[in-house]
Design a protein around this motif. Structure first.
Motif, mmCIF file in Angstrom:
data_model
loop_
_atom_site.group_PDB
_atom_site.id
_atom_site.type_symbol
_atom_site.label_atom_id
_atom_site.label_comp_id
_atom_site.label_asym_id
_atom_site.label_seq_id
_atom_site.Cartn_x
_atom_site.Cartn_y
_atom_site.Cartn_z
ATOM 1 N N TYR A 75 0.871 -1.189 0.228
ATOM 2 C CA TYR A 75 -0.041 0.020 0.217
ATOM 3 C C TYR A 75 0.693 1.005 -0.030
ATOM 4 N N HIS A 76 1.934 1.334 0.753
ATOM 5 C CA HIS A 76 2.844 2.326 0.843
ATOM 6 C C HIS A 76 3.736 2.611 -0.535
ATOM 7 N N LEU A 77 3.591 1.709 -1.551
ATOM 8 C CA LEU A 77 4.281 1.854 -2.643
ATOM 9 C C LEU A 77 3.429 2.318 -3.601
ATOM 10 N N GLN A 78 2.069 2.318 -3.530
ATOM 11 C CA GLN A 78 1.248 2.142 -4.870
ATOM 12 C C GLN A 78 1.298 3.335 -5.572
ATOM 13 N N GLU A 250 -12.337 3.316 15.120
ATOM 14 C CA GLU A 250 -13.235 4.412 14.607
ATOM 15 C C GLU A 250 -12.165 5.281 13.724
ATOM 16 N N GLU A 251 -10.711 4.909 13.722
ATOM 17 C CA GLU A 251 -10.055 5.487 13.031
ATOM 18 C C GLU A 251 -9.103 4.592 12.577
ATOM 19 N N ALA A 252 -7.953 4.661 11.529
ATOM 20 C CA ALA A 252 -7.172 3.792 10.731
ATOM 21 C C ALA A 252 -5.966 3.492 12.041
ATOM 22 N N LEU A 253 -6.214 2.552 12.852
ATOM 23 C CA LEU A 253 -5.116 2.245 13.776
ATOM 24 C C LEU A 253 -4.971 0.595 13.560
ATOM 25 N N PRO A 254 -3.636 0.266 13.863
ATOM 26 C CA PRO A 254 -3.304 -1.181 13.577
ATOM 27 C C PRO A 254 -4.052 -1.981 14.208
ATOM 28 N N PHE A 255 -4.434 -3.344 13.316
ATOM 29 C CA PHE A 255 -5.155 -4.375 14.339
ATOM 30 C C PHE A 255 -4.836 -5.668 13.342
ATOM 31 N N MET A 263 -1.896 1.003 8.123
ATOM 32 C CA MET A 263 -2.980 1.718 8.446
ATOM 33 C C MET A 263 -2.586 3.186 8.231
ATOM 34 N N ALA A 264 -1.390 3.521 8.609
ATOM 35 C CA ALA A 264 -0.806 5.108 8.272
ATOM 36 C C ALA A 264 -1.327 5.531 6.735
ATOM 37 N N GLU A 265 -1.126 4.656 5.686
ATOM 38 C CA GLU A 265 -1.409 4.915 4.266
ATOM 39 C C GLU A 265 -2.771 4.721 3.996
ATOM 40 N N TYR A 266 -3.554 3.831 4.924
ATOM 41 C CA TYR A 266 -4.964 3.725 4.697
ATOM 42 C C TYR A 266 -5.926 4.751 5.387
ATOM 43 N N ALA A 267 -5.297 5.690 6.156
ATOM 44 C CA ALA A 267 -5.918 6.707 6.694
ATOM 45 C C ALA A 267 -6.954 7.412 5.853
#
Length: 313
Positions: A75-78, A250-255, A263-267
């Protein structure tokens, strides 16, 4: 059938597509990734190539008549890598005279305010990845109009199904459901949200590969009517015989399988879980005479596969 079908990318979609093409009588199907490894699949010829390079894409495509682009990257490379892959794959398809079927996302539409997404919906993406995907799609369609290659795009909602791990309805849900562990829910799980069965992704792309009258435009791949994620959780509960222990993000947190970098990229894409995400595939269904798999059947198949997957670990 004489056409040579080559699938680029051996993730859940590419692998399901290769199996589907073999099932439809296309043999052998070439399945391409960087390693060329993986389990043997009947009727499938594995091939190693880096399709982010011009030479790698040319080698991968070879003399194919139909090429399916199902390649994805971290995701971070897209934003950096996907445009490079596009140009290499387009050039290779042009050189081979091959038709190009591209697996696409809903990202170009951006935030819709809950409006139903059809192929005629405006592209209003504001996220980096949404703008990148919209730019790719404009270039794909432009290449088709310019006669470089015959291209068609099949858009999918979030994947669900056997072998689908890194999805909001994947490894963060089904293992916990089967073992009594925690299950993740993103955002507001009472909003309607479209999920595309991986078998419908494969079947839809295979149909586009076989039906050139669909070239030159975007199609929404067959997708069951949207329901809330909570309704899908209820389907799962009935089948596993227990209530799910749902953790709401409720927000993009690691899981679970979604680490901090992902998740940082997905936010920037988290809006998909804070407004209704409704995809309409009726145009495809009418044009090609197909219907999406009922969600109940997809849940059954996914639970069965995850049960085997857990037993093998």
């Amino acid at each position: 059938m004489s056409a040579t079908h080559t699938v680029l990318g051996s993730g859940p979609a590419g692998t399901a597509l290769a199996r589907e093409l073999v099932h439809r009588g296309h043999r052998p199907v070439r399945l391409v990734d960087r390693s060329g490894g993986g389990p043997a699949l009947d009727g499938v010829e594995r091939f190693a190539a880096d399709v982010s390079t011009a030479d790698g894409a040319l080698a991968a495509v070879g003399d194919a008549s139909v090429v399916y682009h199902c390649v994805n990257v971290g995701y971070h490379l897209q934003v950096e890598v996907m445009p490079r892959i596009q140009e290499a794959v387009l050039s290779a398809a042009e050189a081979a005279g091959a038709r190009l079927v591209v697996l696409d996302t809903l990202y170009p539409y951006g935030e819709t305010g809950g409006a139903v997404m059809t192929e005629d919906s405006p592209w209003r993406a504001t996220s980096r990845k949404g703008r990148m995907r919209a730019g790719l799609d404009e270039r794909y369609l432009g290449a088709h109009r310019a006669g470089r290659a015959r291209v068609t795009l099949g858009r999918s909602a979030d994947f669900v199904g056997p072998r689908v791990l890194n999805s909001s309805l994947g490894a963060a849900v089904f293992p916990g459901a089967l073992t009594g562990g925690e299950v993740v829910g993103f955002g507001d799980i009472d909003l309607p949200h479209s999920y595309t069965a991986i078998q419908d992704v494969a079947g839809g792309l295979a149909t586009l590969g076989e039906r050139p009258e669909g070239d030159g435009r975007v199609w929404h791949l067959p997708t069951a009517p949207a329901v809330s994620t909570r309704e899908i959780h209820t389907m799962i509960e009935k089948r596993v015989g227990r209530s799910l222990e749902v953790v709401i993000l409720e927000e993009a947190l690691p899981f679970g399988p979604f680490d901090e970098r992902f998740m940082a990229e997905y936010a920037e894409m988290f809006y998909q879980h804070t407004e209704p995400q409704i995809m309409d595939s009726s145009a495809f269904e009418r044009a090609f005479g197909v219907a999406p798999t009922p969600l109940e059947d997809t849940v059954d198949a996914t639970l069965a596969w995850y049960g085997e997957w857990l037993a093998s670990r």
